[in-house]
Design a protein around this motif. Sequence first.
Motif, short mmCIF file in Angstrom:
data_model
loop_
_atom_site.label_atom_id
_atom_site.label_comp_id
_atom_site.label_asym_id
_atom_site.label_seq_id
_atom_site.Cartn_x
_atom_site.Cartn_y
_atom_site.Cartn_z
N ALA A 461 42.41 34.09 31.92
CA ALA A 461 42.75 35.23 32.76
C ALA A 461 44.27 35.33 32.85
O ALA A 461 44.97 34.32 32.88
CB ALA A 461 42.16 35.04 34.15
N GLN A 484 37.90 34.45 25.19
CA GLN A 484 37.91 35.76 25.84
C GLN A 484 39.13 35.85 26.76
O GLN A 484 39.38 34.93 27.55
CB GLN A 484 36.62 35.92 26.65
N ILE A 486 40.93 37.97 29.83
CA ILE A 486 40.64 38.97 30.86
C ILE A 486 41.92 39.28 31.63
O ILE A 486 42.52 38.38 32.22
CB ILE A 486 39.54 38.47 31.83
N ALA A 755 38.06 36.82 37.08
CA ALA A 755 37.53 36.55 35.73
C ALA A 755 36.13 35.92 35.82
O ALA A 755 35.25 36.26 35.04
CB ALA A 755 38.48 35.64 34.96
N ARG A 758 33.66 38.69 36.68
CA ARG A 758 33.51 39.67 35.60
C ARG A 758 32.74 39.06 34.43
O ARG A 758 31.90 39.70 33.83
CB ARG A 758 34.89 40.12 35.09
#
Length: 762
Positions: A461, A484, A486, A755, A758
Amino acid sequence: MNDLGGSRVWVTGVVQGVGFRPFVYGIAKRHSLAGWVRNTSAGVEIEVDGPPENLQAFLTALRREAPPLARIDEMRIEACEPHGYQAFEIVRSESLPGAYQPVSPDIATCPDCLRELSDPHDRRYRYPFINCTHCGPRFTIIEDIPYDRPNTTMAPFPLCADCSREYGDPLDRRFHAQPVACPTCGPHLWLQAGGARRAETDEALHEARRMLRDGAILAIRGIGGFHLACDATNRAAVVELRRRKLRVDKPFAVMLPDLRAIEANCLIDEAARTLLESRERPIVVAPRRSGSAIAREVAPGQDSLGVMLPYSPLHHLLLERAAGFPEALVMTSGNLSEEPIAARNDEASARLGRLADAFLLHDREIGTRCDDSVLRAFEGQAYPVRRSRGYAPVPVRLPWEAPPILAAGAELKNTFCLTRGRHAFLSHHIGDLQNYETLAAFEDGVAHYERLFRVQPEIIAHDLHPDYLATRYALDRAAREGLQAIAVQHHHAHIAACMAEHSIADDRPVIGVAFDGTGYGDDGAIWGGEFLLAQYTEYRRAAHLAYVPMPGGDAAVHEPWRLALAWLQKASLPWDEQLAPVQAASLEARAILGRQLELGLNAPLTSSIGRLFDAVAALSGVRQCVNYEAQAAIELETQIDLDEEEAYPFEVDGIAIDPVPVIRAVVADVQAGVARAAISAKFHNGVAGMVVQVCHVLTKAYGVSEVALSGGVWQNMALLERTVPALRRDGFTVLLHRQVPANDGGLALGQAAVAARRAQGG
Ligand code: ZN
Ligand code: ZN
Ligand code: FE
């Protein structure tokens, strides 16, 4: 024997390196139980046999009497058949793969160790590294888990026979105290000046005290890094320290020997006293007494002082009361300007060589550097300013399980955050990520936490700001490792941090009042006067301060007069020569600024309320240029007239909050010769009133009555004191930061929380 029962107990939390097993051993004996206790890599495990009422008493004592440093997260109890144990024992540790547990922070010297420190018959008499299971360094000396001596920076000091006996005796206060040491086998102290060792052990300490008394500046190696120290009552020494450290006005912290000395210099209420004496021993910011002997130059332009008590044996010895010796020492981070605090001896010699007249050194390495923490007391409880030594790396408990996330944090006052399960490990203070040294400290810190808590992040994040070094680190790493990424809007993260520390579990919205200096907005503007209808997963920008151009961009942050001129123009008021910010600008500067405003060149739009505070500070003549973040606002707050009840009006129209009427009223008051103190009060009252007014509008529109206050501007105590009771009076529930700072030091927790929700599609 048929009336015997059995129990198995699993305890998790901070339960190792804090004397938990000997404590269990003690209460098991007291209640005549047999069985065993052991450490595992997940916590502590216990099995006991005995009469049911004794078992019950044992389990009660386990909760109620846990040793001072222990922090029990969970205790799982299972009844079982008795095993027929004959005695109670501490058995060998068990390692469970992948398991981890929280690590204790560094803890101030305990009363028992202090007694030994001053007992001429004790073998640790005047030994500056005395510690036991209840006190001493932990986090700063741990290099890996399990927390055993070979995994600490105490590894190079083999125990002598006496220390070894104490270490191995379950009934001794030093049973399995990993940093245990004595003058025979442990670290020692020396004084270095001009590249030569000038004195050893106790003589080094005496010489250091004499030098401080005579006005010298010393670099002193402590628990989490070096301090630069001088006599806080010696004006010349304090001024010289400022000159050498290139630190113009930012306040220094002061260490005093005891509460009596602190109370002679500051007004200390019950809450402040409790914080000062807590085992975390933070710096506490408290109102300064008018008769204080501490030099004004310690905290120029402020009516408060950051004070702390000694927290290591070395500090206690340095500040020992004796006629003619200083009773107050400036103890400021051993760094130049905004670099990280120095921790190694060679690093200190290189970086602090020109700052210090001598070095008080020792040979216990600092595994992780850790600055002093800073707190205030608000409504009888802690209100954090900087969460570091004594608090980190104790995790903030999340209201739900989170996937492994690394949140990279902000640019200034950076901390990062790693999550695992319900733990959010918010890091110690890293600093301003604006130079190579601090970035290196950030990267080292992240790697250390990942190893220590066995976290392999799956999500990173980060802030929306593309130029933050923390953002770049996050994006680079996410790309490199295929993780990933974010992005979390700055003020959304502030509010989420406040929600998370209050364990708000569900995703119901709150009214988030994010008052801040800066933060990158969704529209590319600089936000900071925001009312967000915020959930973890998303938010709506429900209301905000009207935009004003910030002529000169970043320069406007350092030069509040620029904002004052921009606001004058927005309010259609002339740049009147009588006004201080107009005087502060040369004719040429005014011409350039005028063009910037007219063409919108190098004049990004901002809704920051921090900048509005700057503009009002400049208009009322408090300050036109700042030497550290928020200086103008802090000095405006300092000058407040507590008896003034009038308030400047904001114009609130739906979601638009226009400060133009405030600017007009300030200018009218300045022109009418109204005292600065009254202007300051009317402004603070006006902002507090506007918050309440807007919250009412939002409650009507959305039916939400919970209000979270976050962002750096909430470090303004005058504003907090005016806003919080007013909100409560009108029926709002107010969420305030209590565990992490409202400023950017708490931001990473909020990034992680957003994060986490989400990622789970919550
Ligand atoms: Zn102790
Ligand atoms: Zn020893
Ligand atoms: Fe912020």
